[in-house]
Write an enzyme that holds these catalytic residues in place. Structure first.
Site, PDB file in Angstrom:
ATOM      1  N   GLU A   1      39.420 -33.980 -18.267  1.00  0.00           N
ATOM      2  CA  GLU A   1      39.434 -34.864 -17.098  1.00  0.00           C
ATOM      3  C   GLU A   1      39.366 -36.321 -17.512  1.00  0.00           C
ATOM      4  O   GLU A   1      40.139 -37.149 -17.031  1.00  0.00           O
ATOM      5  CB  GLU A   1      38.262 -34.540 -16.166  1.00  0.00           C
ATOM      6  CG  GLU A   1      38.213 -35.528 -14.998  1.00  0.00           C
ATOM      7  CD  GLU A   1      37.189 -35.211 -13.931  1.00  0.00           C
ATOM      8  OE1 GLU A   1      36.238 -34.461 -14.192  1.00  0.00           O
ATOM      9  OE2 GLU A   1      37.359 -35.736 -12.816  1.00  0.00           O
TER      10      GLU A   1
ATOM     11  N   ASP B   1      36.500 -29.900 -18.100  1.00  0.00           N
ATOM     12  CA  ASP B   1      35.857 -30.903 -17.242  1.00  0.00           C
ATOM     13  C   ASP B   1      34.430 -31.054 -17.772  1.00  0.00           C
ATOM     14  O   ASP B   1      33.632 -30.123 -17.695  1.00  0.00           O
ATOM     15  CB  ASP B   1      35.841 -30.435 -15.782  1.00  0.00           C
ATOM     16  CG  ASP B   1      35.336 -31.535 -14.850  1.00  0.00           C
ATOM     17  OD1 ASP B   1      34.718 -32.499 -15.341  1.00  0.00           O
ATOM     18  OD2 ASP B   1      35.543 -31.415 -13.629  1.00  0.00           O
TER      19      ASP B   1
ATOM     20  N   ILE C   1      31.764 -32.778 -16.869  1.00  0.00           N
ATOM     21  CA  ILE C   1      30.752 -32.570 -15.814  1.00  0.00           C
ATOM     22  C   ILE C   1      31.488 -32.390 -14.499  1.00  0.00           C
ATOM     23  O   ILE C   1      32.099 -33.338 -13.985  1.00  0.00           O
ATOM     24  CB  ILE C   1      29.773 -33.764 -15.705  1.00  0.00           C
ATOM     25  CG1 ILE C   1      29.090 -34.062 -17.045  1.00  0.00           C
ATOM     26  CG2 ILE C   1      28.720 -33.486 -14.620  1.00  0.00           C
ATOM     27  CD1 ILE C   1      28.149 -35.274 -17.038  1.00  0.00           C
TER      28      ILE C   1
ATOM     29  N   THR D   1      30.168 -34.465 -10.579  1.00  0.00           N
ATOM     30  CA  THR D   1      29.605 -35.732 -11.078  1.00  0.00           C
ATOM     31  C   THR D   1      28.747 -36.416 -10.006  1.00  0.00           C
ATOM     32  O   THR D   1      27.705 -37.004 -10.319  1.00  0.00           O
ATOM     33  CB  THR D   1      30.735 -36.664 -11.562  1.00  0.00           C
ATOM     34  OG1 THR D   1      31.478 -35.967 -12.563  1.00  0.00           O
ATOM     35  CG2 THR D   1      30.206 -37.959 -12.147  1.00  0.00           C
TER      36      THR D   1
ATOM     37  N   ASP E   1      39.308 -28.583 -13.057  1.00  0.00           N
ATOM     38  CA  ASP E   1      38.252 -28.170 -12.127  1.00  0.00           C
ATOM     39  C   ASP E   1      38.284 -26.657 -11.894  1.00  0.00           C
ATOM     40  O   ASP E   1      37.252 -26.061 -11.570  1.00  0.00           O
ATOM     41  CB  ASP E   1      38.443 -28.848 -10.747  1.00  0.00           C
ATOM     42  CG  ASP E   1      38.253 -30.356 -10.792  1.00  0.00           C
ATOM     43  OD1 ASP E   1      37.270 -30.803 -11.372  1.00  0.00           O
ATOM     44  OD2 ASP E   1      39.111 -31.082 -10.232  1.00  0.00           O
TER      45      ASP E   1
HETATM   46  C1  IPD Z   1      35.100 -32.763  -8.278  1.00  0.00           C
HETATM   47  C2  IPD Z   1      34.226 -31.640  -7.729  1.00  0.00           C
HETATM   48  C3  IPD Z   1      34.279 -31.639  -6.206  1.00  0.00           C
HETATM   49  C4  IPD Z   1      35.679 -31.495  -5.685  1.00  0.00           C
HETATM   50  C5  IPD Z   1      36.601 -32.526  -6.307  1.00  0.00           C
HETATM   51  C6  IPD Z   1      36.512 -32.505  -7.826  1.00  0.00           C
HETATM   52  P1  IPD Z   1      34.298 -33.930 -10.587  1.00  0.00           P
HETATM   53  O1  IPD Z   1      35.076 -32.775  -9.706  1.00  0.00           O
HETATM   54  O2  IPD Z   1      34.679 -30.400  -8.217  1.00  0.00           O
HETATM   55  O3  IPD Z   1      33.560 -30.567  -5.676  1.00  0.00           O
HETATM   56  O4  IPD Z   1      35.661 -31.675  -4.298  1.00  0.00           O
HETATM   57  O5  IPD Z   1      37.917 -32.215  -5.887  1.00  0.00           O
HETATM   58  O6  IPD Z   1      37.356 -33.493  -8.367  1.00  0.00           O
HETATM   59  O7  IPD Z   1      34.964 -35.229 -10.247  1.00  0.00           O
HETATM   60  O8  IPD Z   1      32.872 -33.898 -10.160  1.00  0.00           O
HETATM   61  O9  IPD Z   1      34.535 -33.512 -11.981  1.00  0.00           O
END
Ligand code: IPD
Length: 305
Positions: free
Chosen positions: A79, A99, A101, A104, A226
């Site tokens: 990511e 990913d 974290i 985040t 994700d």
């Molecule tokens: C996000 C989380 C969130 C989801 C977003 C993602 P990140 O990832 O999974 O639940 O709604 O679409 O991008 O930015 O915390 O790695």
């Protein structure tokens, strides 16, 4: 999916150990980020709710370096590397999809619903997944998923516990269509469900569907890193994963239904339904398709931004 050319068992063993190391750094980070001076470590990406911390970058660097040393021929998509401009195209080669974290925003708020994700894509399909949630002093006993054996039935969407997410796209069109999809049953096409949940981590949603605690998770806007690991874990637990309304319509009547193709993996629209026990006159897979059909006839399709 099987990948006989790769020793997935040994890769899994290695990546689980690596995820534990990453988890230790995330734990350290979650303490540190709460100190007043550390708030400068929280930065914004595309908008003020799309957050990245120094720990996202550090954890990704740690994992990327370690994987490159152990598996020098494997490719890497992460990511934070992607955000920084490293965007290798997907090929048939084994590719780690990470990913550092996920969740985040939860991490920044010291909410422990955040995980480290390590997936492997091979021949453009997700083949291995690790989702690791670290807690202080945690000892975990391995459990076979889904927890219910045989899997529970699911008569209709009205009995379902459903995960949805607001995501980071706060554009009017996206929020309006999500709001109307999550809105009252008496809007046109509206339906009852037991309830909605938003835990703030796509990977945790997948894991909770694999476990059977959630019946369904739908999101538009997340990325392959994700979901890659969650796809493998949910499928391994009897769950079914597909993509957009169109992807579902095109594949539901075919033998390929449930295969997460490159188009679905990179399509940024995902739906996963837990293993459902078959009943007289209906197999578990038919029940899963019926639930997706019912859900997709209720929510609006929306573009991923
Ligand atoms: C996000 C989380 C969130 C989801 C977003 C993602 P990140 O990832 O999974 O639940 O709604 O679409 O991008 O930015 O915390 O790695």
């Amino acid at each position: 999916m099987s990948a006989p050319e790769l020793d997935l068992d040994s890769i899994l063993e290695y990546t689980v150990a690596l995820a534990r190391t990453a988890g230790d750094l995330i734990l350290e980070g979650s303490e540190a980020i709460q100190s007043a001076t550390a708030s400068k470590d929280v930065n914004e990406k595309k908008n003020s709710v799309d957050l990245v911390t120094q720990y996202d970058t550090d954890v990704e660097e740690l994992v990327k370096k370690d994987l490159a040393a152990k598996y020098p021929t494997f490719k890497f998509i992460g990511e934070e590397s992607y955000s920084a401009g490293s965007r290798p195209p997907l090929t048939d080669e084994p590719t780690f999809c990470v990913d550092p974290i996920d969740g985040t925003t939860n991490f920044v708020h010291w909410l422990s619903l955040r995980v480290h994700i390590l997936g492997l894509i091979y021949k453009r399909r997700p083949v291995l997944g690790v989702i690791f949630q670290s807690y202080t002093g945690q000892t975990a006993k391995p459990l076979k998923l889904p927890l219910a054996s045989p899997p529970k039935p699911l008569g209709s969407l009205s009995q379902a516990l459903i995960a949805v997410e607001w995501g980071s796209d706060r554009g009017e069109k996206t929020i309006t269509s999500k709001s109307s999809s999550f809105g009252p049953q008496n809007v046109q096409g509206g339906k009852m469900a037991h309830s909605l949940r938003s835990v703030g981590s796509a990977a945790l949603n997948f894991a909770l569907v694999a476990q059977g605690g959630l019946d369904l998770y739908w999101e538009v806007g997340c990325w392959p890193w994700d979901v890659c690991a969650g796809v493998v874990i949910a499928q391994g637990a009897g769950g079914v994963v597909t993509g957009s309304h169109d992807a579902f319509a095109a594949s539901s009547g075919t033998a390929e239904f449930g295969e997460v193709t490159e188009e679905i993996l990179t399509g940024r629209k995902y739906i996963v339904v837990r293993a459902i026990g078959g009943s007289e006159g209906e197999t578990g897979l038919e029940a899963q398709k019926r639930i997706i059909q019912e859900f997709y006839s209720t929510v609006e399709d929306v573009d991923a931004n």
